[in-house]
Design a protein around this motif. Structure first.
Motif, mmCIF file in Angstrom:
data_model
loop_
_atom_site.group_PDB
_atom_site.id
_atom_site.type_symbol
_atom_site.label_atom_id
_atom_site.label_comp_id
_atom_site.label_asym_id
_atom_site.label_seq_id
_atom_site.Cartn_x
_atom_site.Cartn_y
_atom_site.Cartn_z
ATOM 1 N N THR A 261 0.836 -1.202 0.000
ATOM 2 C CA THR A 261 0.000 0.000 0.000
ATOM 3 C C THR A 261 0.872 1.254 0.000
ATOM 4 O OG1 THR A 261 -1.725 -1.184 1.226
ATOM 5 C CG2 THR A 261 -1.831 1.221 1.225
ATOM 6 N N ALA A 262 1.927 1.239 0.806
ATOM 7 C CA ALA A 262 2.848 2.374 0.844
ATOM 8 C C ALA A 262 3.540 2.555 -0.500
ATOM 9 C CB ALA A 262 3.879 2.165 1.953
ATOM 10 N N ALA A 263 3.966 1.440 -1.104
ATOM 11 C CA ALA A 263 4.646 1.519 -2.395
ATOM 12 C C ALA A 263 3.711 2.049 -3.478
ATOM 13 C CB ALA A 263 5.178 0.143 -2.786
ATOM 14 N N GLU A 264 2.450 1.655 -3.409
ATOM 15 C CA GLU A 264 1.489 2.112 -4.423
ATOM 16 C C GLU A 264 1.265 3.614 -4.326
ATOM 17 O OE1 GLU A 264 -3.075 1.148 -5.974
ATOM 18 O OE2 GLU A 264 -2.329 0.260 -4.119
ATOM 19 N N LEU A 265 1.085 4.129 -3.099
ATOM 20 C CA LEU A 265 0.908 5.575 -2.957
ATOM 21 C C LEU A 265 2.157 6.304 -3.439
ATOM 22 C CD1 LEU A 265 -0.817 7.696 -0.400
ATOM 23 C CD2 LEU A 265 1.647 8.032 -0.533
ATOM 24 N N GLY A 266 3.338 5.790 -3.097
ATOM 25 C CA GLY A 266 4.568 6.419 -3.551
ATOM 26 C C GLY A 266 4.696 6.412 -5.062
ATOM 27 N N HIS A 267 4.269 5.312 -5.689
ATOM 28 C CA HIS A 267 4.306 5.233 -7.154
ATOM 29 C C HIS A 267 3.412 6.307 -7.772
ATOM 30 C CE1 HIS A 267 4.331 3.571 -11.199
ATOM 31 N NE2 HIS A 267 3.014 3.528 -11.172
ATOM 32 N N HIS A 268 2.215 6.502 -7.215
ATOM 33 C CA HIS A 268 1.313 7.534 -7.729
ATOM 34 C C HIS A 268 1.935 8.924 -7.570
ATOM 35 C CE1 HIS A 268 -1.759 4.720 -8.630
ATOM 36 N NE2 HIS A 268 -2.155 4.505 -7.384
ATOM 37 N N ALA A 269 2.607 9.145 -6.434
ATOM 38 C CA ALA A 269 3.231 10.450 -6.198
ATOM 39 C C ALA A 269 4.349 10.706 -7.209
ATOM 40 C CB ALA A 269 3.776 10.513 -4.772
ATOM 41 N N ILE A 270 5.186 9.712 -7.453
ATOM 42 C CA ILE A 270 6.281 9.881 -8.415
ATOM 43 C C ILE A 270 5.728 10.110 -9.820
ATOM 44 C CG2 ILE A 270 8.196 8.678 -9.544
ATOM 45 C CD1 ILE A 270 8.703 7.300 -6.824
ATOM 46 N N THR A 271 4.682 9.372 -10.179
ATOM 47 C CA THR A 271 4.062 9.542 -11.499
ATOM 48 C C THR A 271 3.530 10.962 -11.676
ATOM 49 O OG1 THR A 271 3.457 7.198 -11.571
ATOM 50 C CG2 THR A 271 2.269 8.683 -13.040
ATOM 51 N N LEU A 272 2.878 11.493 -10.634
ATOM 52 C CA LEU A 272 2.354 12.867 -10.704
ATOM 53 C C LEU A 272 3.495 13.865 -10.890
ATOM 54 C CD1 LEU A 272 -0.399 14.442 -8.508
ATOM 55 C CD2 LEU A 272 1.763 15.627 -8.765
ATOM 56 N N LEU A 273 4.565 13.711 -10.105
ATOM 57 C CA LEU A 273 5.681 14.647 -10.204
ATOM 58 C C LEU A 273 6.345 14.570 -11.576
ATOM 59 C CD1 LEU A 273 7.229 14.154 -6.650
ATOM 60 C CD2 LEU A 273 5.846 16.070 -7.451
ATOM 61 N N ASP A 274 6.483 13.369 -12.114
ATOM 62 C CA ASP A 274 7.067 13.223 -13.450
ATOM 63 C C ASP A 274 6.187 13.894 -14.503
ATOM 64 O OD1 ASP A 274 9.274 11.878 -12.538
ATOM 65 O OD2 ASP A 274 8.491 9.875 -12.973
ATOM 66 N N ARG A 275 4.884 13.762 -14.342
ATOM 67 C CA ARG A 275 3.968 14.366 -15.316
ATOM 68 C C ARG A 275 4.092 15.880 -15.332
ATOM 69 N NH1 ARG A 275 -0.211 12.115 -13.539
ATOM 70 N NH2 ARG A 275 -1.215 13.829 -12.418
ATOM 71 N N HIS A 276 4.393 16.430 -14.166
ATOM 72 C CA HIS A 276 4.560 17.891 -14.066
ATOM 73 C C HIS A 276 6.016 18.322 -14.258
ATOM 74 C CE1 HIS A 276 0.517 19.208 -12.752
ATOM 75 N NE2 HIS A 276 0.416 17.994 -12.226
ATOM 76 N N HIS A 277 6.900 17.382 -14.595
ATOM 77 C CA HIS A 277 8.331 17.677 -14.763
ATOM 78 C C HIS A 277 8.911 18.313 -13.503
ATOM 79 C CE1 HIS A 277 7.737 16.703 -18.981
ATOM 80 N NE2 HIS A 277 6.766 17.596 -19.039
#
Length: 476
Positions: A261-277
């Motif tokens: 669960t922790a890894a999944e939330l972290g993955h979503h956070a990294i994906t969002l940050l990458d999308r915003h460069h």
């Protein structure tokens, strides 16, 4: 006197000091449940464990309801399991906009006395909309944040508090200020927020809540639960600034449960940050990599750690030396699990030097400990013992970390005891054919640099470890 609602008393109410009776905290609920278990037949503790957990959830922090459902039904010696199951299931249905439980008159009467539906009708549409908006939050939030939502959806927090539909708590960040949360039983009577509603409300609430809880430089520091709440809002609101600031602590907060669960939330956070460069913080990459390893996704952890290493090399601005060292340390530990020990040792020496140069005594000592583990497994016991006794142990004692010092004493004792056993076996064998080696010690999960271990209540253990080490030394 007590009242669930705001009342008047001919002007005398102004002379009374309001004291909010809050719902039971999760810890208080579990404490009450343990008292209930002590009064129940012994076999019920195991046989009805899942039913008891569900009863705890549906009581929503109401002590009277928990006693009714938990003590009298789930743990009641005269109540069969099927009847208790029906009562809990009926309450679960009620909390999802269902009818009053029909199979248990006591629960039905209790809920009728709460008059939740009557109170919601009395509140009116605008205030019900505001109460639904408050279900966006998992923990109490400062009143100005609720008022910001009220300006968009209508209603008022004071009206909902007066009806007992909003509960008041001290704010976690500023305890002298009030924080509000939807009453859990009342919230269960409302339609859940739709995904679109959650996005719209999170977009309105994220920035005001972030500001209320200290923004980028919170003083005092936010709790991990607050960072988790902010991260959840930021992900829904597509807000990279708050995500970058809070997500690493949010991942750490979720590590109390399933690592996946922790890894999944972290993955979503990294994906969002990458999308915003937006640059992904090293602390977030490390936290998610650690969660990924624990959840069994080693390949993803390797990818994240490789990215963290590359980021420290390619960053346009100077990377914090301690963060750089921590990344190298994590990478080395991952290499150890993959059997690439020689490369790991080189990296650990790099990390140790960076920690030392930065003045981080604790992390440098932890890293020395990992180096000693490698030497010990390789059979270089004398050097491992020297590091433990002359480098690692004095460092922990110098900073007053009695827990880590006790662990180091225990490891010294292990080395000496195993050496003594080897010597005894060697003495009983033919000397020309005897070769004494120390047994390999598999290290425990490594400590994490930068995260100090608790230091209290360990002096006794440290003294016991010293005695053990001294006894082992004296037997040689």
């Amino acid at each position: 006197m007590t009242s669930r609602y705001t009342f008047t008393l001919g002007g005398l109410e102004a002379r009374l000091e309001p004291v909010q009776l809050q719902p039971l905290s999760p810890a208080a609920q579990r404490k009450l449940q343990r008292r209930q278990q002590d009064l129940a037949p012994a076999e019920y503790r195991a046989d009805r464990a899942d039913l008891a957990r569900r009863a705890l959830d549906v009581s929503c922090g109401n002590p009277g309801l928990q006693d009714l459902i938990g003590l009298r039904l789930v743990y009641g010696s005269q109540v069969d399991e099927a009847h208790a199951e029906a009562a809990v299931a009926g309450m679960e249905t009620y909390l999802h906009q269902g009818d009053l439980p029909a199979d248990n008159a006591d629960i039905g009467e209790f809920l009728e006395n709460l008059a939740l539906d009557t109170l919601l009708d009395q509140a009116g549409p605008a205030h019900r909309d505001l109460l639904r908006a408050c279900t966006l939050f998992d923990i109490p939030v400062p009143q100005p944040v609720i008022d910001a939502l009220a300006s968009a959806v209508g209603g008022s927090s004071s009206r909902l508090c007066g009806l007992g539909l909003l509960d008041t708590f001290p704010d976690q960040h500023r305890p002298d200020s009030p924080a509000l949360a939807a009453n859990a039983l009342a919230a269960g009577r409302l339609a859940p927020l739709t995904p679109d509603e959650r996005i719209a409300l999170a977009t309105m609430a994220a920035e005001p809540l972030y500001a209320q809880w200290g923004g980028a430089t919170p003083r005092p520091a936010r709790s991990s639960d607050q960072d988790l709440q902010l991260t959840q809002l930021a992900l829904a609101a597509d807000n990279p600034t708050i995500t970058a600031d809070c997500a690493a602590a949010a991942v750490s907060a979720l590590r109390q449960g399933l690592a996946s669960t922790a890894a999944e939330l972290g993955h979503h956070a990294i994906t969002l940050l990458d999308r915003h460069h937006h640059e992904v913080p090293l602390t977030l990459l490390r936290a998610v990599a650690d969660a990924a390893v624990t959840s069994g996704d080693g390949d993803h952890a390797d990818t994240l750690l490789h990215r963290a290493v590359e980021q420290t090399r390619a960053s346009d601005r100077q990377t914090d030396p301690i963060s750089h060292a921590a990344v190298i340390y994590d990478h080395a530990n991952r290499l150890i699990t993959r059997g690439e020990v020689d490369q790991a040792e080189d990296l650990l020496h790099q990390a140790r030097q960076l920690f030392t140069d930065a003045g981080d005594t604790y992390s440098a000592a932890v890293t020395w400990g990992q180096i000693a583990d490698i030497l010990e497994q390789r059979g270089e016991v004398d050097e491992a013992l020297r590091i433990r006794h002359e480098v690692e142990l004095p460092a922990f004692e110098r900073i007053g970390d009695t827990r880590s010092a006790a662990i180091t004493w225990a490891k010294i004792a292990d080395i000496l005891q195993q050496r003594a056993k080897s010597t005894k076996r060697c003495g009983s064998a033919t000397k020309s054919n005897c070769r004494c080696t120390s047994g390999s010690v598999t290290p425990a999960r490594p400590q994490s640099p930068g995260q100090r271990s608790p230091t209290s209540s360990n002096n006794g253990r440290s003294r016991r470890s010293r005695r053990t080490a001294a006894q082992a030394l004296g037997s040689q």
